[in-house]
Enzyme design. Sequence first.
Site, mmCIF file in Angstrom:
data_model
loop_
_atom_site.group_PDB
_atom_site.id
_atom_site.type_symbol
_atom_site.label_atom_id
_atom_site.label_comp_id
_atom_site.label_asym_id
_atom_site.label_seq_id
_atom_site.Cartn_x
_atom_site.Cartn_y
_atom_site.Cartn_z
ATOM 1 N N HIS A 125 0.824 -1.204 0.000
ATOM 2 C CA HIS A 125 0.000 0.000 0.000
ATOM 3 C C HIS A 125 0.861 1.258 0.000
ATOM 4 O O HIS A 125 0.618 2.192 -0.778
ATOM 5 C CB HIS A 125 -0.909 -0.015 1.237
ATOM 6 C CG HIS A 125 -1.661 1.250 1.466
ATOM 7 N ND1 HIS A 125 -2.949 1.457 0.997
ATOM 8 C CD2 HIS A 125 -1.314 2.400 2.120
ATOM 9 C CE1 HIS A 125 -3.357 2.664 1.340
ATOM 10 N NE2 HIS A 125 -2.383 3.255 2.031
ATOM 11 N N GLU A 126 1.885 1.284 0.842
ATOM 12 C CA GLU A 126 2.724 2.475 0.945
ATOM 13 C C GLU A 126 3.554 2.695 -0.320
ATOM 14 O O GLU A 126 3.699 3.826 -0.789
ATOM 15 C CB GLU A 126 3.635 2.375 2.175
ATOM 16 C CG GLU A 126 2.891 2.320 3.500
ATOM 17 C CD GLU A 126 1.955 3.498 3.717
ATOM 18 O OE1 GLU A 126 2.252 4.595 3.196
ATOM 19 O OE2 GLU A 126 0.931 3.330 4.391
ATOM 20 N N HIS A 129 1.517 4.249 -3.071
ATOM 21 C CA HIS A 129 1.397 5.717 -2.996
ATOM 22 C C HIS A 129 2.495 6.378 -3.828
ATOM 23 O O HIS A 129 2.261 7.367 -4.521
ATOM 24 C CB HIS A 129 1.521 6.185 -1.547
ATOM 25 C CG HIS A 129 0.245 6.134 -0.767
ATOM 26 N ND1 HIS A 129 -0.924 6.745 -1.183
ATOM 27 C CD2 HIS A 129 -0.042 5.557 0.426
ATOM 28 C CE1 HIS A 129 -1.872 6.553 -0.289
ATOM 29 N NE2 HIS A 129 -1.366 5.828 0.698
ATOM 30 N N GLU A 186 -6.057 7.013 -1.044
ATOM 31 C CA GLU A 186 -5.956 5.855 -0.160
ATOM 32 C C GLU A 186 -6.597 4.625 -0.796
ATOM 33 O O GLU A 186 -6.041 3.521 -0.761
ATOM 34 C CB GLU A 186 -6.627 6.164 1.186
ATOM 35 C CG GLU A 186 -5.855 7.112 2.067
ATOM 36 C CD GLU A 186 -4.512 6.544 2.507
ATOM 37 O OE1 GLU A 186 -4.434 5.327 2.754
ATOM 38 O OE2 GLU A 186 -3.550 7.319 2.596
#
Length: 264
Positions: A125-126, A129, A186
């Site tokens: 997920h990070e 980004h 997100e």
Amino acid sequence: MKFISSVLLVATVIVLGACAESPTGRRQMLLFNNSEMSQMGATAFDQMKEKMTVSTNARTNRYVGCVAKAITAGLTGEWQGDWEVVVFEEDSANAFALPGKKIGVHTGILKVAKTSDQLATVLGHEVAHVLAHHSAERMSLQSVAGTGSQLIAVLLGDSAQKQTVMGLLGLGAQFGVVLPYGRAQESEADVVGLDLMAKSGFNPEASVQLWENMSAASQGQPPEFMSTHPSHATRISDLQKRMKKAKPLYEQAKSLGIRPNCSA
């Protein structure tokens, strides 16, 4: 008024010229290039290492590094190569990735991400980004929002209503633009990160387990419309819907012999 019209015209040209497309096809406004963002990311990361306590636990560093390396191993283009991974002695359940190929992990996240697959959900997920240029996008939005506020202040002049109107504009921008925009990023990172972890040989079903853990550990979230993050329930529902695409990616990775062996 001619001055204001000219400024607005220039701002419009800049915004239109900065349009890009995210990995999921969402339109983005990017006013900062990759080189600029990488430099800012590296500088910010160095400052964090100076101010925060870096973990010296060899086992923890080896474990986190193993998962991070597996997540980033298949990246291409400018993201290819080694990423710097640092574990910080922090109780908060948090992790982050920055342009410039930097990954930071708080030790507190390991109490929630209890398996390597769950940690891969967080790191995927990070990293997503970064791949989706979300930092540049948010900076671009804030830059344009700031310019817009200044222009309106000029239009209002020294009127008695200036402070009141500017205050309302701040509130309107916060709840009408910045927060929903954050939720879109997100949700996009959830989707891109899920596919990334699956391609890296981690079980995507662990993403649901992670957010169930997050929900159990959470001491309450603000209402979704007041948060930059989707609610845990929304995230879980969206991830479950995406699972039909992620599972084949996971099976394909296994068939290719991509099976990370990262033990805590």
